[in-house]
Enzyme design. Structure first.
Site, short mmCIF file in Angstrom:
data_model
loop_
_atom_site.label_atom_id
_atom_site.label_comp_id
_atom_site.label_asym_id
_atom_site.label_seq_id
_atom_site.Cartn_x
_atom_site.Cartn_y
_atom_site.Cartn_z
N HIS A 156 0.83 -1.22 0.00
CA HIS A 156 0.00 0.00 0.00
C HIS A 156 0.87 1.26 0.00
CE1 HIS A 156 -3.28 -2.73 1.26
NE2 HIS A 156 -2.35 -3.25 2.04
N SER A 277 15.11 21.55 -15.95
CA SER A 277 13.94 22.35 -16.24
C SER A 277 14.42 23.65 -16.89
CB SER A 277 13.20 22.65 -14.94
OG SER A 277 12.45 23.84 -15.08
N LYS A 283 16.31 21.60 -10.74
CA LYS A 283 15.64 20.35 -11.12
C LYS A 283 16.53 19.34 -11.82
CE LYS A 283 11.34 20.14 -11.55
NZ LYS A 283 10.38 19.28 -10.91
N GLU A 290 9.82 8.46 -16.81
CA GLU A 290 8.45 8.93 -17.03
C GLU A 290 7.97 8.58 -18.44
OE1 GLU A 290 7.94 13.12 -15.81
OE2 GLU A 290 9.54 12.71 -14.39
#
Ligand code: ARG
Length: 457
Positions: A156, A277, A283, A290
């Site tokens: 979970h 970024s 970043k 992704e």
């Protein structure tokens, strides 16, 4: 280019309809398979005396020359042809004259195209298996390299029990190994040929289908000509195997994304597999992971698209089936790209064992071990479970953890507690003592590494 099928009709096809109908934009990818298939067909026609042996020789030589020129760029595919099959026959006829017109004896584009896809998929399936094996090797090497890293195992997405990071990596090795098994099994269905089914009903010529199949390395021929030209189940199965492979890759990618976040910081990826970024200077994004997760959607779509195309079309060939190629090609390209980026991304990642251990130390992740400790001293498991739950609740209230309670405090709960409890709830012990087969103990993980490497050999 003129239409192969010009005969019955007079008027030219409307140019928009012609574009709509044409598949050469995408099926030109199968030119090698189409030409090799035609060489085998010409060989069989000559072998059976359906055409003269010299004519077969002329066809084969012409096809061979075309293939060489296409491969080295001297010949380019004329995209005004309707499809790759039309182009090859028409170009051949341009080169060798009227003999070229004999190539399509005892054949139809219906059995030809079904065979081309099978030949194409056979090669690509082998490639995908090899790339998946590289990914498995990469995961397994990392599992060996980080053998001493302890991380929280989750259920979970809540800290559950301590495990070896290697155990988590090996879970993926096993999943990908099954993906290669599935693809290998699919090859059995891919590697049979419908050639000789002709348009749908077989042929009156004295063909030798087995001879032609053997020339192309097929394991056998399809035994029903209607089935041969009508089904694409092998392609659906291939796409389904790809979808499952992507499902596994996507789950792994999701973990990498979590692990590389500041909140976890279990892993840092090499700069070669991250991006920045354009506005936020701090970043470092896990874009590759992704994209793997995102591209999974395309491959699921490819599977769904072919399933839907195939649903409800009557036997035998229908033009709907021309829609089989783009999803298959898209899935192949996507899966291969994802595998190619995932393997080196894993090989070059940096693992922060200290961060993993720290995360494991703060979540009462050893509560099961404390309950098991009491059980082994004679308390029934359910009672031990409840007592441990009370201790955890008290710890949370007092802002402390199981390791920090004194033995005196423990003994206020139950007299079964003794000094040896600290050894039992130590995370290294928790991991080391899970020696059941397939568990997270170092011996088990080493056994898994050896077994997976054996399977790869
Ligand atoms: N381009 C077609 C396809 O990809 C080849 C088969 C054409 N057959 C036909 N009867 N029109 O399916």
């Amino acid at each position: 280019m003129a239409k192969l099928w010009k005969g019955r009709t007079d008027a030219a096809v409307d140019s928009i309809a012609d574009d709509f109908n044409s598949s050469i934009r995408f099926d030109k990818r199968m030119f090698v398979q189409d030409i090799k298939g035609s060489m085998a067909h010409a060989d069989m026609l000559g072998h059976q005396g359906i055409i003269a042996a010299e004519e077969a020789g002329v066809l084969i030589a012409g096809l061979k020359e075309m293939l060489e020129e296409l491969l080295d760029g001297r010949l380019t595919i004329d995209e005004t042809a309707e499809d790759i099959h039309s182009f090859v026959e028409q170009e051949l006829t341009k080169r060798v004259g009227d003999t070229g017109k004999k190539l399509h004896t005892a054949r139809s584009r219906n059995d030809q195209v079904a065979q081309d896809i099978r030949l194409f998929l056979r090669d690509e399936t082998h490639d995908i298996i090899a790339l998946t094996e590289e990914l498995i090797a990469s995961l397994t090497d990392a599992a060996e390299k980080y053998m001493d890293a302890i991380m929280p195992g989750y259920t979970h997405l809540q800290r559950a029990q301590p495990i070896l990071f290697s155990h988590q990596l090996m879970a993926y090795s096993w999943m990908f190994l099954r993906d290669t098994d599935r693809l290998k099994d699919c090859l059995k269905r891919i590697n049979v040929t419908p050639i000789g089914s002709c348009a749908l009903a077989g042929t009156t010529y004295n063909t030798d289908r087995d001879y032609e199949a053997a020339l192309l390395g097929f394991d056998g021929i399809m035994m029903n000509s209607l089935d041969g030209v009508s089904d694409r189940d092998f392609a659906v199965e291939f796409l389904s195997d790809c979808a499952m492979l992507m499902m596994h890759l996507s789950r792994f990618a999701e973990e990498v994304i979590l692990w590389t976040s500041w909140e976890f910081k279990f892993v840092t990826l090499s700069d070669a597999y991250t991006t920045g970024s354009s506005i936020m200077p701090q970043k470092k994004n896990s874009d590759m992971a992704e994209l793997i997760r995102g591209k999974t959607g395309r491959v699921y779509g490819d599977l769904m698209s072919l399933l839907t195309v195939m649903k409800g079309i009557p036997l035998a060939y229908d033009k709907d089936m021309q829609e089989d190629k783009e999803p298959v090609f898209d899935a192949i390209d996507t899966v291969k790209m994802c595998l190619k980026v995932a393997a080196p991304m894993i090989a070059t990642m940096n693992v922060h064992k200290d961060r993993m251990l720290k995360a494991a130390q703060q979540g009462f992740i050893n509560a099961t071990d404390l309950a098991d400790y009491l059980t082994k001293k004679g308390m029934p498991f359910r009672s031990a479970y409840q007592l441990t739950g009370r201790i955890v609740a008290d710890c949370i209230e007092k802002n402390t953890v199981l390791e920090e309670l004194t033995i005196e405090e423990y003994r206020t709960y139950d007299a079964l507690f003794e000094e040896d409890l600290y050894e039992v709830i130590d995370l290294t012990t928790c991991v080391a003592t899970r020696t059941s087969k397939g568990g997270t103990s170092p011996e088990s993980v080493k056994e898994q590494i050896a077994a997976v490497r054996e399977a790869l050999r």
